[in-house]
Design a protein around this motif. Structure first.
Motif, mmCIF file in Angstrom:
data_model
loop_
_atom_site.group_PDB
_atom_site.id
_atom_site.type_symbol
_atom_site.label_atom_id
_atom_site.label_comp_id
_atom_site.label_asym_id
_atom_site.label_seq_id
_atom_site.Cartn_x
_atom_site.Cartn_y
_atom_site.Cartn_z
ATOM 1 N N SER A 155 39.583 13.130 33.630
ATOM 2 C CA SER A 155 38.240 12.951 34.174
ATOM 3 C C SER A 155 37.203 13.677 33.313
ATOM 4 C CB SER A 155 38.183 13.489 35.607
ATOM 5 O OG SER A 155 39.050 12.722 36.422
ATOM 6 N N VAL A 156 35.984 13.171 33.324
ATOM 7 C CA VAL A 156 34.924 13.729 32.463
ATOM 8 C C VAL A 156 33.662 13.956 33.295
ATOM 9 C CG1 VAL A 156 33.549 13.377 30.364
ATOM 10 C CG2 VAL A 156 35.831 12.370 30.514
ATOM 11 N N LEU A 157 33.079 15.149 33.169
ATOM 12 C CA LEU A 157 31.818 15.473 33.849
ATOM 13 C C LEU A 157 30.742 15.620 32.779
ATOM 14 C CD1 LEU A 157 33.145 18.528 35.934
ATOM 15 C CD2 LEU A 157 33.417 16.088 36.457
ATOM 16 N N ALA A 158 29.606 14.959 32.944
ATOM 17 C CA ALA A 158 28.537 15.116 31.950
ATOM 18 C C ALA A 158 27.836 16.445 32.176
ATOM 19 C CB ALA A 158 27.535 13.982 32.081
ATOM 20 N N GLY B 25 25.302 23.035 39.361
ATOM 21 C CA GLY B 25 26.704 23.408 39.298
ATOM 22 C C GLY B 25 26.992 23.691 37.834
ATOM 23 N N VAL B 26 27.711 24.769 37.548
ATOM 24 C CA VAL B 26 27.916 25.164 36.149
ATOM 25 C C VAL B 26 29.415 25.145 35.825
ATOM 26 C CG1 VAL B 26 27.514 26.979 34.427
ATOM 27 C CG2 VAL B 26 25.822 26.566 36.219
ATOM 28 N N LEU B 27 29.713 24.602 34.665
ATOM 29 C CA LEU B 27 31.098 24.423 34.243
ATOM 30 C C LEU B 27 31.680 25.709 33.657
ATOM 31 C CD1 LEU B 27 32.617 21.419 33.239
ATOM 32 C CD2 LEU B 27 32.528 22.828 31.202
ATOM 33 N N ALA B 28 32.912 26.024 34.012
ATOM 34 C CA ALA B 28 33.644 27.105 33.347
ATOM 35 C C ALA B 28 34.693 26.432 32.475
ATOM 36 C CB ALA B 28 34.309 28.003 34.384
ATOM 37 N N ILE C 129 32.887 18.822 23.771
ATOM 38 C CA ILE C 129 33.892 18.683 24.834
ATOM 39 C C ILE C 129 34.367 20.070 25.284
ATOM 40 C CG2 ILE C 129 36.194 17.761 25.399
ATOM 41 C CD1 ILE C 129 35.657 15.497 23.416
ATOM 42 N N TYR C 130 34.465 20.246 26.591
ATOM 43 C CA TYR C 130 34.969 21.508 27.170
ATOM 44 C C TYR C 130 36.213 21.210 27.978
ATOM 45 C CZ TYR C 130 30.629 23.864 25.980
ATOM 46 O OH TYR C 130 29.582 24.422 25.280
ATOM 47 N N ASN C 131 37.217 22.074 27.867
ATOM 48 C CA ASN C 131 38.381 21.973 28.749
ATOM 49 C C ASN C 131 37.998 22.717 30.012
ATOM 50 O OD1 ASN C 131 40.278 20.707 26.829
ATOM 51 N ND2 ASN C 131 39.823 22.594 25.692
ATOM 52 N N CYS C 132 37.770 21.979 31.077
ATOM 53 C CA CYS C 132 37.196 22.583 32.288
ATOM 54 C C CYS C 132 38.265 23.368 33.053
ATOM 55 C CB CYS C 132 36.618 21.450 33.143
ATOM 56 S SG CYS C 132 35.927 21.991 34.683
ATOM 57 N N LYS D 95 43.960 17.210 34.050
ATOM 58 C CA LYS D 95 42.952 17.738 33.112
ATOM 59 C C LYS D 95 41.581 17.157 33.458
ATOM 60 C CE LYS D 95 45.399 19.290 29.233
ATOM 61 N NZ LYS D 95 45.825 19.199 27.886
ATOM 62 N N VAL D 96 40.578 18.022 33.370
ATOM 63 C CA VAL D 96 39.191 17.588 33.584
ATOM 64 C C VAL D 96 38.381 18.145 32.410
ATOM 65 C CG1 VAL D 96 37.167 17.785 35.093
ATOM 66 C CG2 VAL D 96 39.454 17.577 36.112
ATOM 67 N N PHE D 97 37.476 17.337 31.898
ATOM 68 C CA PHE D 97 36.693 17.750 30.738
ATOM 69 C C PHE D 97 35.202 17.745 31.043
ATOM 70 C CE2 PHE D 97 40.629 15.889 29.360
ATOM 71 C CZ PHE D 97 41.094 16.840 28.463
#
Ligand code: UTP
Length: 291
Positions: free
Chosen positions: A156-159, A172-175, A185-188, A245-247
């Motif tokens: 899955s991918v979050l912009a 909402g902030v990505l870690a 690209i970030y490995n969330c 996995k989520v990115f």
């Protein structure tokens, strides 16, 4: 091998209170940005990204959205009689744009709940979520960029967009850690809702575009109401993170919050300036106002 992303869900059952009084009767998705309702920008983005089915999650008083993408025989007949061929093509073009399906969310119980309402229409395949108030100016379209990441990475991918400074606390902030080969690209590893600046795990604010695997539906079904008594999409995605996995993906382009009065004004000015028919005239007018 992943199934292709063919369907996009447009949650549009919210009440649009930030835009009152304009949204008392008119759905916020139907407010015009220059000359198109904001929902049409999202639908055009989806189609340009290869999406075949558009799924609206609507609520009471949102019928205008479906009518907008339907044929309008009286209008078309009148334009034909008057020989207005160009306008006729515009009207017919909107109606032929996409296959629109819709489902009602009976009560606005949250974004996660709105997405869950589309479960049967999506079925067992990956899908996109487009929040129509987030209007994105990007080439290639934001969703197309994300589908590319989904196909490459298989999760899955979050912009996200980069926000340095206190503005990050509205999102909402990505870690997670940045990918070695592609810094976009970030490995969330997690998400924090509206953190204080000093507690923000990164500079990556999550915005209104997602590509999700269908497992998220089962997880949303088990999600209890969170912040504000609503079923949050981020809680569903957090549960997904424990299994798949989520990115995060820092899209290339510019996003406007057209569900907010100031954001809508910014989008109006910038989109108007880009219009070949009157962009130059408008620029001259703005200069006259603020020399
Ligand atoms: P927002 O919070 O931005 O939209 O939700 P809102 O509630 O309509 O607007 P304000 O804050 O009162 O001005 C993000 C997206 O999620 C949808 C909204 O329609 C919007 O596209 N949404 C939200 C739903 O479809 N159902 C809900 O229960 C909540």
């Amino acid at each position: 091998m992943n199934k292709p992303v063919r369907k996009a869900v447009f949650p549009a059952a919210g009440l649009g209170t930030r835009f009152l009084p304009a949204t008392k009767v008119i759905p916020k998705e139907m407010l015009a940005l220059v000359d198109k309702p904001i929902i049409q920008y999202g639908v055009e983005e989806a189609i340009a990204s290869g999406i075949e089915d558009i799924i609206f999650v609507t609520g009471r008083g949102k019928g205008a959205m479906e009518d907008h993408f339907d044929r309008s025989p009286e209008l078309d007949a009148m334009l034909e009689r008057r020989g207005k061929q160009e306008l006729l093509a515009v009207s017919r073009g909107v109606a032929a744009m996409a296959r629109i399906l819709s489902v009602r969310q009976q009560e606005p119980l949250g974004l996660g709940h709105a997405v869950l309402c589309a479960k049967d229409l999506v079925g067992d395949e990956p899908f996109a979520v487009i929040l129509p108030d987030d209007v994105i100016d990007a080439q290639p379209p934001c969703l197309k960029q994300m589908i590319g990441v989904f196909e490459e990475k298989g999760g899955s991918v979050l912009a996200t967009m980069t926000i340095e400074g206190p503005g990050i606390s509205a999102y909402g902030v990505l870690a997670g850690s940045q990918d070695r080969d592609n810094p976009r690209i970030y490995n969330c590893t997690g998400m924090v809702e509206k953190p204080k600046l000093e507690e923000a795990p990164s500079t990556q604010a999550i915005i209104g575009r997602y590509v999700l695997t269908p497992r998220v539906f089962e997880l949303l079904e088990q999600t209890k109401p969170g912040a504000g008594g609503e079923i949050q999409l981020t809680d569903g995605v957090k549960a997904l993170l424990k299994e798949e996995k989520v990115f995060g993906y820092t899209f290339e382009g510019k996003r406007y919050d057209a569900g907010d009065k100031f954001g809508m004004l910014q989008a109006t000015v910038e989109f108007a300036l880009k219009r070949p028919e009157f962009g130059e005239k408008f620029r001259a007018y703005l200069k006259e106002l603020a020399p």
